[in-house]
Design a protein around this motif. Structure first.
Motif, mmCIF file in Angstrom:
data_model
loop_
_atom_site.group_PDB
_atom_site.id
_atom_site.type_symbol
_atom_site.label_atom_id
_atom_site.label_comp_id
_atom_site.label_asym_id
_atom_site.label_seq_id
_atom_site.Cartn_x
_atom_site.Cartn_y
_atom_site.Cartn_z
ATOM 1 N N ARG A 209 -25.104 -26.796 -34.662
ATOM 2 C CA ARG A 209 -26.571 -26.833 -34.563
ATOM 3 C C ARG A 209 -27.227 -26.350 -35.849
ATOM 4 O O ARG A 209 -28.215 -26.922 -36.305
ATOM 5 N N ASP B 206 -28.379 -36.378 -37.691
ATOM 6 C CA ASP B 206 -27.592 -35.149 -37.515
ATOM 7 C C ASP B 206 -26.403 -35.111 -38.462
ATOM 8 O O ASP B 206 -26.167 -34.107 -39.149
ATOM 9 N N ASN C 61 -27.303 -34.722 -42.105
ATOM 10 C CA ASN C 61 -27.615 -33.334 -42.435
ATOM 11 C C ASN C 61 -26.349 -32.509 -42.663
ATOM 12 O O ASN C 61 -26.300 -31.665 -43.563
ATOM 13 N N SER D 43 -26.624 -28.913 -38.838
ATOM 14 C CA SER D 43 -27.230 -30.229 -38.606
ATOM 15 C C SER D 43 -28.752 -30.127 -38.519
ATOM 16 O O SER D 43 -29.431 -31.152 -38.391
ATOM 17 N N SER D 44 -29.260 -28.894 -38.551
ATOM 18 C CA SER D 44 -30.705 -28.635 -38.392
ATOM 19 C C SER D 44 -31.230 -29.180 -37.069
ATOM 20 O O SER D 44 -32.346 -29.691 -36.986
ATOM 21 N N ASN D 45 -30.399 -29.087 -36.029
ATOM 22 C CA ASN D 45 -30.786 -29.580 -34.702
ATOM 23 C C ASN D 45 -30.304 -28.595 -33.645
ATOM 24 O O ASN D 45 -29.123 -28.584 -33.284
ATOM 25 N N ASP D 46 -31.232 -27.783 -33.134
ATOM 26 C CA ASP D 46 -30.891 -26.775 -32.128
ATOM 27 C C ASP D 46 -30.616 -27.377 -30.753
ATOM 28 O O ASP D 46 -30.206 -26.660 -29.835
ATOM 29 N N ASN D 47 -30.840 -28.678 -30.603
ATOM 30 C CA ASN D 47 -30.690 -29.322 -29.297
ATOM 31 C C ASN D 47 -29.368 -30.057 -29.124
ATOM 32 O O ASN D 47 -29.167 -30.720 -28.101
ATOM 33 N N LEU D 48 -28.484 -29.958 -30.085
ATOM 34 C CA LEU D 48 -27.186 -30.626 -29.927
ATOM 35 C C LEU D 48 -26.478 -30.089 -28.685
ATOM 36 O O LEU D 48 -26.482 -28.894 -28.413
ATOM 37 N N ASN E 277 -31.191 -44.055 -34.796
ATOM 38 C CA ASN E 277 -31.515 -43.029 -33.798
ATOM 39 C C ASN E 277 -30.738 -43.195 -32.497
ATOM 40 O O ASN E 277 -31.004 -42.486 -31.529
ATOM 41 N N LYS F 45 -27.787 -42.516 -29.976
ATOM 42 C CA LYS F 45 -26.921 -41.365 -29.757
ATOM 43 C C LYS F 45 -25.464 -41.814 -29.607
ATOM 44 O O LYS F 45 -25.180 -42.848 -28.999
#
Length: 305
Positions: free
Chosen positions: A140, A201, A204, A143-148, A54, A56
């Motif tokens: 985003r 990320d 994914n 990667s299924s991550n809208d916060n990238l 996890n 970054k």
């Protein structure tokens, strides 16, 4: 699976001492060289993690895979590969000298910096901001991550010190390869490399490619299976810089590395893999990440060959 991943991380952690973090981009030199983590996501969307998964880090050259997909979506395969070749190179990822070779009229492939800069110039939009936002939106989604988002410190550090990339950009413009404004294209390139991610990320994104360009969770087709196959093939032939041939033999997984310490793997129809280990070997690949992937491939028989 989790216990196996923990053991693989533990067995390879010693390798972190054999590498060093990238320091030619000053902001990257702050990474802890002892970090090592992994995420594996299978076709049932089971997520398995171990180590410093996890933490970054910036995606760096792994971004070249996503930019290539968008460029093909925007322009078609023929135009993209009229500007960039399909051949692997035995040179370093940031080599410039073959651009001056008379019988080579374009960068050899999209996974070296020169080719990636040319690819970024092909992304469509009414401004450099719009072009990058389209690319970030694709990141985003897959990667299924809208916060990238972009790590501003790394972006500014890359922009300030990226003199060789800047030289490539202007040389590509002079060759007629790069389209549009050079500085705007370089800005897109520096930003895409500075997108901040973690192992989940990029696992994914690897899973998306392993699933043939379809988001597993929603079933949404983003690119055709043909385009996904093109990207995975480049990952095999060029994805680990000038170690790609050895990596294909020893590991056999379509993979793309970045000097931020990440490695993304995509095993067709099986799993997506995200690894982080910022201590790099002399080729620019995560030295312990390489070991982790080698052991994982052996344990699960992942080689595509």
């Amino acid at each position: 699976m989790r216990e196996m991943l923990k053991k693989i991380i533990m067995d390879n952690r010693e390798l972190t001492k054999k590498g060093r973090v990238a320091d030619y981009i000053p902001a990257l030199s702050k990474a802890n060289p002892e970090d090592l983590g992994i995420c594996v996501i299978d076709m049932n969307n089971n997520v398995y993690t171990a180590g410093d998964y996890n933490k970054k880090f910036t995606i760096q050259s792994i971004s070249k895979t996503v930019a290539l997909m968008l460029a093909i979506m925007d322009n078609g395969e023929e135009k993209v590969f009229n500007k960039v070749g399909m051949e692997p190179t035995g040179d370093a990822f940031n080599s410039i000298y073959k651009l001056e070779t008379k019988d080579i009229a374009k960068p050899l492939n999209p996974m070296i910096n020169a080719g990636a800069i040319a690819v970024s110039s092909l992304i469509k939009g009414n401004s450099s901001e719009e072009r990058f936002e389209r690319l970030l939106s694709l990141f985003r989604k897959i990667s299924s991550n809208d916060n990238l988002k972009v790590n501003e410190e790394v972006y500014l550090s890359e922009k300030k010190t990226g003199n060789k990339n800047r030289a490539m950009g202007y040389l590509l413009k002079d060759m007629g390869v790069l389209e549009g404004n050079v500085e705007e294209t370089l800005d897109i390139y520096f930003k895409q490399c500075s997108i901040e991610v973690d192992c989940v990320d990029i696992a994914n994104i690897g899973l998306f490619l392993a699933n043939g360009g379809t988001i597993l969770e929603t079933g949404e087709d983003i690119v055709t299976e043909h385009v996904a196959r093109i990207v995975k093939t480049f990952m095999v032939t060029c994805g680990m810089y000038d170690s790609s041939g050895e990596f294909a033999i020893r590991v056999g997984i379509p993979a793309k590395s970045g000097v931020g310490g990440g490695i993304m793997g995509a095993v067709p129809h099986r799993i997506g893999i995200g690894i982080y280990g910022p201590a790099l070997d002399e080729k620019g690949n995560s030295v312990a990440g390489y070991g982790v992937l080698r052991d994982l491939s052996k344990e699960l028989n992942l080689s595509i060959f």
